[in-house]
Write a protein that holds these residues in place. Structure first.
Motif, PDB file in Angstrom:
ATOM      1  N   ALA A  13      64.426  70.219  12.552  1.00  0.00           N
ATOM      2  CA  ALA A  13      65.821  70.624  12.360  1.00  0.00           C
ATOM      3  C   ALA A  13      66.329  70.252  10.969  1.00  0.00           C
ATOM      4  N   MET A  14      65.704  69.247  10.344  1.00  0.00           N
ATOM      5  CA  MET A  14      66.080  68.862   8.982  1.00  0.00           C
ATOM      6  C   MET A  14      65.230  69.591   7.947  1.00  0.00           C
ATOM      7  N   ASP A  15      64.559  70.646   8.388  1.00  0.00           N
ATOM      8  CA  ASP A  15      63.713  71.463   7.518  1.00  0.00           C
ATOM      9  C   ASP A  15      62.608  70.631   6.874  1.00  0.00           C
ATOM     10  N   ALA A  16      62.067  69.704   7.657  1.00  0.00           N
ATOM     11  CA  ALA A  16      60.964  68.860   7.201  1.00  0.00           C
ATOM     12  C   ALA A  16      59.738  69.164   8.055  1.00  0.00           C
ATOM     13  N   GLU A  17      58.599  68.697   7.610  1.00  0.00           N
ATOM     14  CA  GLU A  17      57.363  68.903   8.360  1.00  0.00           C
ATOM     15  C   GLU A  17      56.659  67.570   8.526  1.00  0.00           C
ATOM     16  N   ILE A  75      57.350  62.809   1.551  1.00  0.00           N
ATOM     17  CA  ILE A  75      57.074  63.548   0.321  1.00  0.00           C
ATOM     18  C   ILE A  75      58.067  64.693   0.224  1.00  0.00           C
ATOM     19  N   ASN A  76      58.746  64.782  -0.912  1.00  0.00           N
ATOM     20  CA  ASN A  76      59.767  65.824  -1.050  1.00  0.00           C
ATOM     21  C   ASN A  76      59.127  67.167  -1.430  1.00  0.00           C
ATOM     22  N   PRO A  77      59.911  68.237  -1.428  1.00  0.00           N
ATOM     23  CA  PRO A  77      59.346  69.556  -1.770  1.00  0.00           C
ATOM     24  C   PRO A  77      58.718  69.611  -3.162  1.00  0.00           C
ATOM     25  N   GLY A  78      59.130  68.725  -4.056  1.00  0.00           N
ATOM     26  CA  GLY A  78      58.528  68.656  -5.385  1.00  0.00           C
ATOM     27  C   GLY A  78      57.241  67.842  -5.409  1.00  0.00           C
ATOM     28  N   GLN A  79      56.761  67.462  -4.233  1.00  0.00           N
ATOM     29  CA  GLN A  79      55.527  66.705  -4.029  1.00  0.00           C
ATOM     30  C   GLN A  79      55.599  65.289  -4.605  1.00  0.00           C
ATOM     31  N   ILE A  80      56.799  64.724  -4.603  1.00  0.00           N
ATOM     32  CA  ILE A  80      57.012  63.342  -5.036  1.00  0.00           C
ATOM     33  C   ILE A  80      57.083  62.458  -3.789  1.00  0.00           C
ATOM     34  N   ILE A  81      56.313  61.377  -3.791  1.00  0.00           N
ATOM     35  CA  ILE A  81      56.397  60.425  -2.679  1.00  0.00           C
ATOM     36  C   ILE A  81      57.711  59.668  -2.825  1.00  0.00           C
ATOM     37  N   LYS A  82      58.603  59.855  -1.870  1.00  0.00           N
ATOM     38  CA  LYS A  82      59.916  59.209  -1.895  1.00  0.00           C
ATOM     39  C   LYS A  82      59.904  57.876  -1.150  1.00  0.00           C
ATOM     40  N   ALA A  83      59.024  57.742  -0.162  1.00  0.00           N
ATOM     41  CA  ALA A  83      58.901  56.490   0.583  1.00  0.00           C
ATOM     42  C   ALA A  83      57.491  56.415   1.154  1.00  0.00           C
ATOM     43  N   ARG A  93      54.366  51.613  14.433  1.00  0.00           N
ATOM     44  CA  ARG A  93      55.431  52.139  13.576  1.00  0.00           C
ATOM     45  C   ARG A  93      56.789  52.018  14.264  1.00  0.00           C
ATOM     46  N   ASN A  94      57.833  51.924  13.449  1.00  0.00           N
ATOM     47  CA  ASN A  94      59.206  51.929  13.945  1.00  0.00           C
ATOM     48  C   ASN A  94      59.719  53.361  13.779  1.00  0.00           C
ATOM     49  N   ILE A  95      59.578  54.168  14.808  1.00  0.00           N
ATOM     50  CA  ILE A  95      59.900  55.590  14.722  1.00  0.00           C
ATOM     51  C   ILE A  95      61.386  55.838  14.447  1.00  0.00           C
ATOM     52  N   PRO A  96      62.306  55.095  15.054  1.00  0.00           N
ATOM     53  CA  PRO A  96      63.711  55.304  14.677  1.00  0.00           C
ATOM     54  C   PRO A  96      63.964  55.064  13.184  1.00  0.00           C
ATOM     55  N   GLU A  97      63.260  54.115  12.594  1.00  0.00           N
ATOM     56  CA  GLU A  97      63.422  53.874  11.157  1.00  0.00           C
ATOM     57  C   GLU A  97      62.880  55.052  10.347  1.00  0.00           C
ATOM     58  N   HIS A  98      61.797  55.645  10.799  1.00  0.00           N
ATOM     59  CA  HIS A  98      61.276  56.832  10.115  1.00  0.00           C
ATOM     60  C   HIS A  98      62.319  57.947  10.123  1.00  0.00           C
ATOM     61  N   LEU A  99      62.927  58.148  11.265  1.00  0.00           N
ATOM     62  CA  LEU A  99      63.951  59.184  11.376  1.00  0.00           C
ATOM     63  C   LEU A  99      65.154  58.844  10.493  1.00  0.00           C
ATOM     64  N   ARG A 100      65.555  57.568  10.462  1.00  0.00           N
ATOM     65  CA  ARG A 100      66.681  57.137   9.631  1.00  0.00           C
ATOM     66  C   ARG A 100      66.386  57.365   8.148  1.00  0.00           C
ATOM     67  N   ILE A 101      65.172  57.098   7.730  1.00  0.00           N
ATOM     68  CA  ILE A 101      64.790  57.334   6.330  1.00  0.00           C
ATOM     69  C   ILE A 101      64.926  58.815   6.000  1.00  0.00           C
ATOM     70  N   LEU A 102      64.394  59.650   6.864  1.00  0.00           N
ATOM     71  CA  LEU A 102      64.492  61.093   6.646  1.00  0.00           C
ATOM     72  C   LEU A 102      65.953  61.541   6.626  1.00  0.00           C
ATOM     73  N   GLN A 103      66.759  61.005   7.533  1.00  0.00           N
ATOM     74  CA  GLN A 103      68.187  61.339   7.559  1.00  0.00           C
ATOM     75  C   GLN A 103      68.884  60.850   6.289  1.00  0.00           C
ATOM     76  N   GLY A 104      68.467  59.703   5.772  1.00  0.00           N
ATOM     77  CA  GLY A 104      69.033  59.187   4.531  1.00  0.00           C
ATOM     78  C   GLY A 104      68.732  60.099   3.356  1.00  0.00           C
ATOM     79  N   PHE A 105      67.498  60.582   3.267  1.00  0.00           N
ATOM     80  CA  PHE A 105      67.157  61.535   2.201  1.00  0.00           C
ATOM     81  C   PHE A 105      67.968  62.818   2.354  1.00  0.00           C
ATOM     82  N   HIS A 106      68.111  63.255   3.576  1.00  0.00           N
ATOM     83  CA  HIS A 106      68.869  64.473   3.864  1.00  0.00           C
ATOM     84  C   HIS A 106      70.339  64.277   3.463  1.00  0.00           C
TER      85      HIS A 106
END
Length: 136
Positions: A13-17, A75-83, A93-106
């Motif tokens: 839904a956040m247009d991520a893969e 990794i962002n669309p420009g192929q830069i590792i952001k985290a 893994r802490n899956i809620p934290e993964h989602l929070r990171i993605l939401q933060g980038f969004h």
């Protein structure tokens, strides 16, 4: 993997893969998915890194075992590792934290604001203005 499968719709839904990559063979992925009840709901791609090229490139190969460490890359669309998060084998893994990171980038992409420590969606971000460093 089942925990990640549960948030996969939010990721999409956040247009991520999401890609799951391991040093196991494609065949072992198929067998694992067919025999593990918790993996029957995994719909994201599972890739094999049997030649260790990806694991070496991202520096997550444990050369003593031939397996990669548990790692997550954003990794962002420009192929830069952001985290990059790397976990010891004994810690999941802490899956809620993964989602929070993605939401933060969004959030940052949509608003132009960074997100502070312990930020959760719905909270305000902070200015990206470098002239405000040390004044907030």
């Amino acid at each position: 993997m089942a925990a990640v499968a549960a948030i996969y719709p939010f990721i999409k839904a956040m247009d991520a893969e999401l890609l799951a990559i391991s040093t196991d063979s494609v065949y072992s992925h198929v067998v694992f998915k067919e025999t593990s009840p918790s993996l029957k709901h995994v719909t994201y791609p599972m890739l094999s890194d049997r030649n260790h090229g990806i694991s070496k490139a991202y520096r997550v190969l444990d050369s003593s075992t031939g397996a990669s460490y548990r790692a997550s890359f954003f990794i962002n669309p420009g192929q830069i590792i952001k985290a990059k998060l790397v976990y010891a084998a004994e810690v999941g893994r802490n899956i809620p934290e993964h989602l929070r990171i993605l939401q933060g980038f969004h959030h940052a992409e949509q608003t132009g604001q960074d997100v502070p420590a312990n930020w959760v969606p719905g909270q305000p971000g902070i200015s990206q203005d470098p002239s405000k460093i040390g004044t907030i």
